[in-house]
Design an enzyme around this catalytic site. Sequence first.
Site, PDB file in Angstrom:
ATOM      1  N   ARG A 126     -71.145 -49.039 -12.312  1.00 22.18           N
ATOM      2  CA  ARG A 126     -71.259 -48.861 -13.771  1.00 22.18           C
ATOM      3  C   ARG A 126     -72.507 -48.047 -14.133  1.00 22.18           C
ATOM      4  O   ARG A 126     -72.425 -46.889 -14.513  1.00 22.18           O
ATOM      5  CB  ARG A 126     -71.268 -50.251 -14.434  1.00 22.18           C
ATOM      6  CG  ARG A 126     -71.029 -50.262 -15.929  1.00 22.18           C
ATOM      7  CD  ARG A 126     -72.223 -49.951 -16.761  1.00 22.18           C
ATOM      8  NE  ARG A 126     -73.377 -50.808 -16.500  1.00 22.18           N
ATOM      9  CZ  ARG A 126     -74.592 -50.561 -16.967  1.00 22.18           C
ATOM     10  NH1 ARG A 126     -74.827 -49.480 -17.684  1.00 22.18           N
ATOM     11  NH2 ARG A 126     -75.612 -51.362 -16.693  1.00 22.18           N
ATOM     12  N   ASP A 127     -73.700 -48.619 -13.953  1.00 20.80           N
ATOM     13  CA  ASP A 127     -74.930 -47.932 -14.361  1.00 20.80           C
ATOM     14  C   ASP A 127     -75.097 -46.643 -13.552  1.00 20.80           C
ATOM     15  O   ASP A 127     -75.553 -45.622 -14.072  1.00 20.80           O
ATOM     16  CB  ASP A 127     -76.130 -48.866 -14.129  1.00 20.80           C
ATOM     17  CG  ASP A 127     -77.369 -48.474 -14.908  1.00 20.80           C
ATOM     18  OD1 ASP A 127     -77.665 -47.277 -14.974  1.00 20.80           O
ATOM     19  OD2 ASP A 127     -78.061 -49.356 -15.422  1.00 20.80           O
TER      20      ASP A 127
ATOM     21  N   CYS B  57     -79.131 -44.060 -18.084  1.00 21.08           N
ATOM     22  CA  CYS B  57     -78.320 -44.268 -19.282  1.00 21.08           C
ATOM     23  C   CYS B  57     -78.225 -42.937 -20.022  1.00 21.08           C
ATOM     24  O   CYS B  57     -79.243 -42.301 -20.287  1.00 21.08           O
ATOM     25  CB  CYS B  57     -78.963 -45.329 -20.172  1.00 21.08           C
ATOM     26  SG  CYS B  57     -78.109 -45.538 -21.738  1.00 21.08           S
TER      27      CYS B  57
ATOM     28  N   HIS C  92     -83.827 -55.993 -14.483  1.00 18.20           N
ATOM     29  CA  HIS C  92     -83.033 -54.753 -14.321  1.00 18.20           C
ATOM     30  C   HIS C  92     -84.024 -53.601 -14.500  1.00 18.20           C
ATOM     31  O   HIS C  92     -84.372 -53.250 -15.632  1.00 18.20           O
ATOM     32  CB  HIS C  92     -81.927 -54.744 -15.386  1.00 18.20           C
ATOM     33  CG  HIS C  92     -81.098 -53.509 -15.451  1.00 18.20           C
ATOM     34  ND1 HIS C  92     -79.736 -53.505 -15.182  1.00 18.20           N
ATOM     35  CD2 HIS C  92     -81.397 -52.229 -15.791  1.00 18.20           C
ATOM     36  CE1 HIS C  92     -79.248 -52.287 -15.355  1.00 18.20           C
ATOM     37  NE2 HIS C  92     -80.244 -51.486 -15.732  1.00 18.20           N
TER      38      HIS C  92
ATOM     39  N   HIS D 279     -85.266 -49.809 -13.845  1.00 17.28           N
ATOM     40  CA  HIS D 279     -85.079 -48.418 -13.396  1.00 17.28           C
ATOM     41  C   HIS D 279     -86.382 -47.973 -12.735  1.00 17.28           C
ATOM     42  O   HIS D 279     -87.463 -48.507 -13.020  1.00 17.28           O
ATOM     43  CB  HIS D 279     -84.676 -47.540 -14.585  1.00 17.28           C
ATOM     44  CG  HIS D 279     -83.245 -47.780 -15.000  1.00 17.28           C
ATOM     45  ND1 HIS D 279     -82.226 -46.922 -14.670  1.00 17.28           N
ATOM     46  CD2 HIS D 279     -82.673 -48.812 -15.662  1.00 17.28           C
ATOM     47  CE1 HIS D 279     -81.078 -47.404 -15.136  1.00 17.28           C
ATOM     48  NE2 HIS D 279     -81.319 -48.555 -15.750  1.00 17.28           N
TER      49      HIS D 279
ATOM     50  N   ASN E  98     -81.641 -46.609 -11.010  1.00 19.29           N
ATOM     51  CA  ASN E  98     -82.092 -47.992 -10.851  1.00 19.29           C
ATOM     52  C   ASN E  98     -82.814 -48.096  -9.520  1.00 19.29           C
ATOM     53  O   ASN E  98     -82.634 -47.277  -8.629  1.00 19.29           O
ATOM     54  CB  ASN E  98     -80.881 -48.922 -10.763  1.00 19.29           C
ATOM     55  CG  ASN E  98     -80.304 -49.220 -12.112  1.00 19.29           C
ATOM     56  OD1 ASN E  98     -80.793 -50.096 -12.794  1.00 19.29           O
ATOM     57  ND2 ASN E  98     -79.291 -48.475 -12.503  1.00 19.29           N
TER      58      ASN E  98
HETATM   59  P1  HMG Z   1     -69.001 -46.407 -33.028  1.00 13.90           P
HETATM   60  O1  HMG Z   1     -68.578 -44.973 -33.058  1.00 13.90           O
HETATM   61  O2  HMG Z   1     -70.085 -46.845 -33.943  1.00 13.90           O
HETATM   62  O3  HMG Z   1     -67.759 -47.392 -33.183  1.00 13.90           O
HETATM   63  O4  HMG Z   1     -69.410 -46.751 -31.539  1.00 13.90           O
HETATM   64  P2  HMG Z   1     -66.690 -47.576 -34.288  1.00 13.90           P
HETATM   65  O5  HMG Z   1     -66.404 -49.036 -34.352  1.00 13.90           O
HETATM   66  O6  HMG Z   1     -67.076 -46.849 -35.557  1.00 13.90           O
HETATM   67  O7  HMG Z   1     -65.406 -46.848 -33.661  1.00 13.90           O
HETATM   68  C1  HMG Z   1     -65.355 -45.441 -33.470  1.00 13.90           C
HETATM   69  C2  HMG Z   1     -64.231 -45.123 -32.509  1.00 13.90           C
HETATM   70  O8  HMG Z   1     -64.491 -45.684 -31.224  1.00 13.90           O
HETATM   71  C3  HMG Z   1     -62.888 -45.688 -32.920  1.00 13.90           C
HETATM   72  O9  HMG Z   1     -61.892 -44.825 -32.395  1.00 13.90           O
HETATM   73  C4  HMG Z   1     -62.833 -46.996 -32.172  1.00 13.90           C
HETATM   74  O10 HMG Z   1     -61.523 -47.446 -31.971  1.00 13.90           O
HETATM   75  C5  HMG Z   1     -63.456 -46.608 -30.867  1.00 13.90           C
HETATM   76  P3  HMG Z   1     -61.159 -43.695 -33.271  1.00 13.90           P
HETATM   77  O11 HMG Z   1     -60.574 -44.461 -34.420  1.00 13.90           O
HETATM   78  O12 HMG Z   1     -62.279 -42.769 -33.709  1.00 13.90           O
HETATM   79  O13 HMG Z   1     -60.214 -43.070 -32.307  1.00 13.90           O
HETATM   80  N1  HMG Z   1     -64.054 -47.757 -30.166  1.00 13.90           N
HETATM   81  C6  HMG Z   1     -63.794 -48.085 -28.896  1.00 13.90           C
HETATM   82  N2  HMG Z   1     -63.006 -47.525 -27.968  1.00 13.90           N
HETATM   83  C7  HMG Z   1     -62.966 -48.115 -26.755  1.00 13.90           C
HETATM   84  N3  HMG Z   1     -63.662 -49.217 -26.452  1.00 13.90           N
HETATM   85  C8  HMG Z   1     -64.466 -49.802 -27.356  1.00 13.90           C
HETATM   86  C9  HMG Z   1     -64.547 -49.219 -28.650  1.00 13.90           C
HETATM   87  N4  HMG Z   1     -65.232 -49.542 -29.751  1.00 13.90           N
HETATM   88  C10 HMG Z   1     -64.930 -48.640 -30.680  1.00 13.90           C
HETATM   89  N5  HMG Z   1     -65.157 -50.886 -27.022  1.00 13.90           N
HETATM   90  C11 HMG Z   1     -69.773 -48.179 -29.675  1.00 13.90           C
HETATM   91  C12 HMG Z   1     -69.898 -48.019 -31.189  1.00 13.90           C
HETATM   92  C13 HMG Z   1     -70.558 -49.409 -29.295  1.00 13.90           C
HETATM   93  C14 HMG Z   1     -68.313 -48.351 -29.320  1.00 13.90           C
HETATM   94  C15 HMG Z   1     -70.338 -46.904 -29.015  1.00 13.90           C
HETATM   95  O14 HMG Z   1     -71.613 -46.661 -29.494  1.00 13.90           O
HETATM   96  C16 HMG Z   1     -70.390 -47.015 -27.517  1.00 13.90           C
HETATM   97  O15 HMG Z   1     -69.352 -47.037 -26.865  1.00 13.90           O
HETATM   98  N6  HMG Z   1     -71.589 -47.080 -26.941  1.00 13.90           N
HETATM   99  C17 HMG Z   1     -71.725 -47.332 -25.502  1.00 13.90           C
HETATM  100  C18 HMG Z   1     -72.938 -46.715 -24.979  1.00 13.90           C
HETATM  101  C19 HMG Z   1     -73.051 -47.056 -23.513  1.00 13.90           C
HETATM  102  O16 HMG Z   1     -72.100 -47.419 -22.854  1.00 13.90           O
HETATM  103  N7  HMG Z   1     -74.272 -46.889 -22.984  1.00 13.90           N
HETATM  104  C20 HMG Z   1     -74.528 -47.135 -21.602  1.00 13.90           C
HETATM  105  C21 HMG Z   1     -74.485 -48.576 -21.230  1.00 13.90           C
HETATM  106  S1  HMG Z   1     -75.959 -49.460 -21.730  1.00 13.90           S
HETATM  107  C22 HMG Z   1     -77.079 -49.165 -20.444  1.00 13.90           C
HETATM  108  O17 HMG Z   1     -76.842 -48.358 -19.599  1.00 13.90           O
HETATM  109  C23 HMG Z   1     -78.318 -50.002 -20.384  1.00 13.90           C
HETATM  110  C24 HMG Z   1     -78.270 -51.076 -19.295  1.00 13.90           C
HETATM  111  O18 HMG Z   1     -78.069 -50.518 -18.008  1.00 13.90           O
HETATM  112  C25 HMG Z   1     -79.583 -51.841 -19.286  1.00 13.90           C
HETATM  113  C26 HMG Z   1     -80.770 -50.878 -19.252  1.00 13.90           C
HETATM  114  O19 HMG Z   1     -80.971 -50.183 -18.278  1.00 13.90           O
HETATM  115  O20 HMG Z   1     -81.442 -50.868 -20.292  1.00 13.90           O
HETATM  116  C27 HMG Z   1     -77.138 -52.090 -19.578  1.00 13.90           C
HETATM  117 MG    MG Z   2     -79.583 -49.612 -16.774  1.00 11.83          MG
END
Ligand code: HMG
Ligand code: MG
Length: 304
Positions: free
Chosen positions: A15-16, A244, A211, A213, A253
């Site tokens: 994933r990450d 990210c 966690h 990095h 990481n």
């Molecule tokens: P948004 O655009 O604000 O959401 O995104 P929305 O509710 O307004 O929906 C917009 C569109 O997205 C719609 O589709 C929804 O259906 C769709 P449309 O009508 O335009 O076709 N949608 C989805 N589709 C699939 N799965 C879903 C979903 N939700 C809405 N779950 C949202 C808000 C949270 C979805 C968006 O900002 C997003 O996906 N962000 C993810 C970012 C991400 O994955 N970042 C990396 C992971 S975090 C990380 O790496 C940190 C970590 O490792 C720890 C660290 O190191 O700090 C964990």
């Molecule tokens: Mg991370």
Amino acid sequence: MNYPDKVEIIDVSPRDGLQNEKQIVPTEVKYELIEGLIGAGIKKLEATSFVSPKWVPQMGDNDELMQLINSNHNRHQEVCYSVLTPNMRGFENTLRYSPDEVVIFGSASETFSQKNINCSIDESIERFAPVAKAAKAAGIKVRGVISCTVGCPYEGEIAPSQVAYVTKRLVESGAEHIGIADTIGVGTPIKVQNALKAAMDYIDVSDISGHFHDTYGQALANILASLSLNVAQFDTSAAGLGGCPYAKGATGNVATEDVVYMLHGMGIETGVDLDKLTIVGQRISDFLGRKNGSKVATAFLKRQ
Ligand code: HMG
Ligand code: MG
């Protein structure tokens, strides 16, 4: 110093690691990576995330990957398969695959919360609460991860009081475990300890993980500092993959191989076979055309 006898490694490379690659990795390659990790003794991993494919296209094959994991008795019952779910939409999409754990991921930085999940910290908690409730009702574990607990690419240094606030809110919303993340790898041992201690005011240390990095090369030191506080669970990534897409400049990481080598050298059990893991990490690095990010794996492979 008193350190734990055993440490649980959560490998987050599928994933990450792969979310941060430019190329979209074929589902079969992701599946082979997961199988390789399990073959090397990993008992808990982050398989994928159920986020918007517009935001993170690299995880857009989440359905196919989970189908493959669940098909033909491919799934290993002793392994905990975690997936990221930012909202109810993500949770509903993952439910049919019966993940063992869902991860709700917030931030200690207001700006990073906006950049990563498009809402404020408080709004994110409102979205996570029904996910936690529904997951518990379905018998699925709930882990809360807090990004930017020591530093943020947009806001700079983050106060431990912010970590305390988000931990409290996540725990009240149903998170059973809290991951303290240094998203951009700027943390140093005392700062990381202060972030962990802030979380410990609201949740037992046995339910806290680190966690880290490794952008500034501090991750092993930060793990050692965490161990001294009795933290015994760490997210790590084979071959040091990771980052990210919404945290500019964040590199991989801490490498699972490097962490396992350090822990085994300290007499701490992990259940991971380092030789097997080295092969798995090198295989995915070769596929990606990347230099292996693990110093230990690189040294092992040079010796052969
Ligand atoms: P948004 O655009 O604000 O959401 O995104 P929305 O509710 O307004 O929906 C917009 C569109 O997205 C719609 O589709 C929804 O259906 C769709 P449309 O009508 O335009 O076709 N949608 C989805 N589709 C699939 N799965 C879903 C979903 N939700 C809405 N779950 C949202 C808000 C949270 C979805 C968006 O900002 C997003 O996906 N962000 C993810 C970012 C991400 O994955 N970042 C990396 C992971 S975090 C990380 O790496 C940190 C970590 O490792 C720890 C660290 O190191 O700090 C964990
Ligand atoms: Mg991370």
